[in-house]
Scaffold this active site. Structure first.
Site, PDB file in Angstrom:
ATOM      1  N   GLU A  37       1.140  -1.224  -0.062  1.00 32.18           N
ATOM      2  CA  GLU A  37      -0.297   0.052   0.325  1.00 32.18           C
ATOM      3  C   GLU A  37       0.938   1.177   0.312  1.00 32.18           C
ATOM      4  O   GLU A  37       1.797   1.294   0.573  1.00 32.18           O
ATOM      5  CB  GLU A  37      -1.107  -0.183   0.993  1.00 32.18           C
ATOM      6  CG  GLU A  37      -2.106   1.111   1.071  1.00 32.18           C
ATOM      7  CD  GLU A  37      -2.933  -0.778   0.081  1.00 32.18           C
ATOM      8  OE1 GLU A  37      -3.460  -0.447  -1.405  1.00 32.18           O
ATOM      9  OE2 GLU A  37      -3.646  -2.321   0.433  1.00 32.18           O
ATOM     10  N   HIS A  38       0.127   1.876  -0.942  1.00 33.59           N
ATOM     11  CA  HIS A  38       1.411   3.580  -1.170  1.00 33.59           C
ATOM     12  C   HIS A  38       3.034   3.677  -2.032  1.00 33.59           C
ATOM     13  O   HIS A  38       3.416   3.919  -1.246  1.00 33.59           O
ATOM     14  CB  HIS A  38       1.404   4.512  -0.031  1.00 33.59           C
ATOM     15  CG  HIS A  38      -0.250   5.300   0.321  1.00 33.59           C
ATOM     16  ND1 HIS A  38      -0.017   5.893  -0.528  1.00 33.59           N
ATOM     17  CD2 HIS A  38      -1.600   4.630   1.318  1.00 33.59           C
ATOM     18  CE1 HIS A  38      -1.769   6.038   0.286  1.00 33.59           C
ATOM     19  NE2 HIS A  38      -2.009   5.453   0.723  1.00 33.59           N
ATOM     20  N   SER A  71     -25.676   6.356 -16.808  1.00 30.36           N
ATOM     21  CA  SER A  71     -25.733   5.146 -15.687  1.00 30.36           C
ATOM     22  C   SER A  71     -27.034   4.137 -15.164  1.00 30.36           C
ATOM     23  O   SER A  71     -28.426   5.321 -14.971  1.00 30.36           O
ATOM     24  CB  SER A  71     -25.196   5.409 -14.513  1.00 30.36           C
ATOM     25  OG  SER A  71     -25.143   5.914 -13.267  1.00 30.36           O
ATOM     26  N   GLY A 128     -12.570   1.782  -1.420  1.00 29.96           N
ATOM     27  CA  GLY A 128     -11.580   1.729  -2.311  1.00 29.96           C
ATOM     28  C   GLY A 128     -12.012   0.306  -2.113  1.00 29.96           C
ATOM     29  O   GLY A 128     -10.254  -0.564  -2.337  1.00 29.96           O
ATOM     30  N   LEU A 129     -12.218  -0.350  -3.257  1.00 30.80           N
ATOM     31  CA  LEU A 129     -12.425  -1.114  -4.275  1.00 30.80           C
ATOM     32  C   LEU A 129     -11.913  -0.606  -5.556  1.00 30.80           C
ATOM     33  O   LEU A 129     -12.160  -1.530  -6.546  1.00 30.80           O
ATOM     34  CB  LEU A 129     -13.196  -2.450  -4.117  1.00 30.80           C
ATOM     35  CG  LEU A 129     -14.181  -2.968  -2.707  1.00 30.80           C
ATOM     36  CD1 LEU A 129     -15.063  -3.853  -2.630  1.00 30.80           C
ATOM     37  CD2 LEU A 129     -12.165  -3.725  -2.615  1.00 30.80           C
ATOM     38  N   GLU A 164      -6.786  10.432 -14.052  1.00 27.91           N
ATOM     39  CA  GLU A 164      -6.939  10.637 -12.552  1.00 27.91           C
ATOM     40  C   GLU A 164      -6.025  11.777 -12.177  1.00 27.91           C
ATOM     41  O   GLU A 164      -6.613  12.265 -11.587  1.00 27.91           O
ATOM     42  CB  GLU A 164      -6.578   8.985 -12.024  1.00 27.91           C
ATOM     43  CG  GLU A 164      -7.125   8.061 -12.085  1.00 27.91           C
ATOM     44  CD  GLU A 164      -8.442   8.131 -10.573  1.00 27.91           C
ATOM     45  OE1 GLU A 164      -7.746   9.031  -9.484  1.00 27.91           O
ATOM     46  OE2 GLU A 164      -9.601   7.705 -11.434  1.00 27.91           O
ATOM     47  N   ASP A 176      -4.095   0.813  -9.333  1.00 30.09           N
ATOM     48  CA  ASP A 176      -5.441  -0.544  -9.619  1.00 30.09           C
ATOM     49  C   ASP A 176      -5.608  -0.699 -11.386  1.00 30.09           C
ATOM     50  O   ASP A 176      -6.370  -1.394 -11.486  1.00 30.09           O
ATOM     51  CB  ASP A 176      -6.584   1.563  -8.960  1.00 30.09           C
ATOM     52  CG  ASP A 176      -5.401   1.411  -7.820  1.00 30.09           C
ATOM     53  OD1 ASP A 176      -5.731   0.774  -6.636  1.00 30.09           O
ATOM     54  OD2 ASP A 176      -6.500   2.904  -7.277  1.00 30.09           O
TER      55      ASP A 176
HETATM   56  C1  GLA Z   1      -5.708   4.138  -3.831  1.00 29.46           C
HETATM   57  C2  GLA Z   1      -4.320   4.907  -5.518  1.00 29.46           C
HETATM   58  C3  GLA Z   1      -3.417   3.727  -6.123  1.00 29.46           C
HETATM   59  C4  GLA Z   1      -2.510   3.820  -4.361  1.00 29.46           C
HETATM   60  C5  GLA Z   1      -3.501   3.442  -3.322  1.00 29.46           C
HETATM   61  C6  GLA Z   1      -2.516   2.560  -2.249  1.00 29.46           C
HETATM   62  O1  GLA Z   1      -5.998   2.985  -4.191  1.00 29.46           O
HETATM   63  O2  GLA Z   1      -5.617   4.918  -6.358  1.00 29.46           O
HETATM   64  O3  GLA Z   1      -2.427   4.536  -6.803  1.00 29.46           O
HETATM   65  O4  GLA Z   1      -1.932   4.454  -4.548  1.00 29.46           O
HETATM   66  O5  GLA Z   1      -4.463   4.384  -3.205  1.00 29.46           O
HETATM   67  O6  GLA Z   1      -1.813   2.060  -2.267  1.00 29.46           O
END
Ligand code: GLA
Length: 386
Positions: A37-38, A71, A128-129, A164, A176
């Site tokens: 993550e990150h 949509s 967060g998905l 984005e 993602d």
């Molecule tokens: C979000 C961002 C990803 C990544 C995560 C953290 O999902 O879109 O690019 O940085 O946070 O891991």
């Protein structure tokens, strides 16, 4: 929003809405990040997988350059735009994502036609998905086919990232989109974010008697808010002070020396990224050699690092993780960018009901909004379906 089990008849709805048949239907999944993550924007390692929940777009090409977006969910009616003037600031709600992708392709010199587009999605919004990336990846897959642009998956990842970053305004990385475009059933996507090299790593949790439980805390978050950007800035500062191109280049052994060079907060941000990269590599090795039952401790350690060093968890995520672990999950962590969203709990199938009941009870006792709990399986990436 439609349930996963009963997808709407998208072609039929498209015809009713636009008075014509779609030229095709494309879908792209959301993702769960198993670990890492990150680390993506630090040119490090990530290990997400595509989930069995998708955004689907029915698309019909128009010859007049007009864009009509609709949509199956929400109360936002028909949105219209024109390919000659794709405006960052006027795009509202989910329409930012398809319009951002169209804009981003134009920046690459691709001639993007007008479109009628109907979106349906069963990726929970704001959990967060990566519901937004699922939309972007479905749209870019459609446009890549329709325009014959011949973009590689790596190019599509960069084009959606640009959408984005520069259209939606969220300074996010490439994880993602990579999961959504490059995922495969039964596998996690081991991605080196420095060169976009991918290896699909078998992750057959079900065969190991495990369920991947998602706990959507319903705490909303946005990566266009300040928290995500400030973490990214701290990482960039850390890399600069340590004299490396990106934190990917800092090894575990360098941390002692780094602690003397950085202020406390920046050091802890750096330590999260450096240790998290190492946890991804360890997880891949364990999955290769021992299977999903062996990775629980690494998921736990990742959560602690995000909670204490990177400081991107929240009380609801901590409660979800702690309760799942205390009631039979073998490992649990928040997943995604943080500040809300979802946690994952790798749980023996035999313990799943106990974990679900305990989490619901703990949230009720704490006075929190009831979370949504559901399981996900590693699934195929983006594709044309009709
Ligand atoms: C979000 C961002 C990803 C990544 C995560 C953290 O999902 O879109 O690019 O940085 O946070 O891991």
């Amino acid at each position: 929003m439609t349930a996963a089990a009963s997808p709407v008849n998208l072609a039929g709805q498209f015809s009713s809405a636009f008075g014509r048949e779609p030229d095709g239907i494309w879908q792209a999944p959301g993702r769960v990040n198993l670990i890492g993550e990150h680390t993506d924007y630090n040119e490090g390692f990530v290990l997400p997988f595509a989930i069995d929940r998708t955004a689907r777009v029915a698309v019909g090409v128009r010859s007049d350059g007009k864009v009509r977006l609709l949509s199956t969910y929400g109360d936002q009616g028909l949105t219209t735009a024109d390919t000659a003037h794709l405006e960052q600031h006027s795009a509202k709600g989910w329409t930012k994502y398809p319009l951002g992708v169209m804009w981003s392709l134009q920046q690459r010199g691709i001639d993007v036609p007008g479109l009628d587009l109907l979106l349906d999605s069963d990726v929970p919004l704001g959990a967060g998905l990566s519901s937004s990336h699922a939309i972007e990846c479905a749209v870019i897959s459609a446009l890549n086919d329709i325009t014959g642009a011949g973009l590689s998956p790596e190019d599509m990842v960069l084009a959606t990232q640009r959408a984005e970053n520069d259209f939606v305004g969220a300074p996010t990385g490439i994880m993602d989109q990579s999961a959504s475009l490059r995922g495969a059933a039964g596998h996690a996507v081991f991605l080196d974010c420095r060169d976009q090299a991918v290896r699909l790593v078998p992750f057959a949790a079900e065969e190991a008697g495990l369920a991947m439980l998602v706990i959507d805390t319903k705490v909303s978050h946005s990566h266009a808010d300040g928290g995500y950007a400030s973490r990214r800035e701290a990482c960039e500062l850390g890399a600069e002070v340590l004299g490396v191109k990106a934190l990917r280049d800092v090894a575990l052994e360098d941390l002692d020396e780094a602690s003397g060079l950085l202020d406390d907060v920046t050091f802890r941000r750096v330590r999260h990224v450096v240790t998290e990269n190492d946890r991804v590599l360890q997880t891949v090795e364990l999955l290769d050699n021992q299977g999903p039952s062996s990775i629980g401790a690494l998921l736990d350690a990742s959560h602690v690092s995000m909670r204490d060093d990177f400081e991107i968890s929240c009380p609801e995520l901590d409660l979800a993780v702690g309760t799942a672990r205390a009631n039979g999950a073998i490992g649990a962590r928040m997943t995604g960018g943080g500040f809300g969203g979802a946690a994952i709990a790798l749980t023996p199938v035999a313990e799943e009901q106990r974990v679900r009941a305990a989490v619901l009870q703990a949230f009720a006792q704490a006075g929190y909004t009831a979370p949504d709990l559901f399981t996900v399986t590693p699934s195929a990436g983006a594709m044309r379906v009709a």
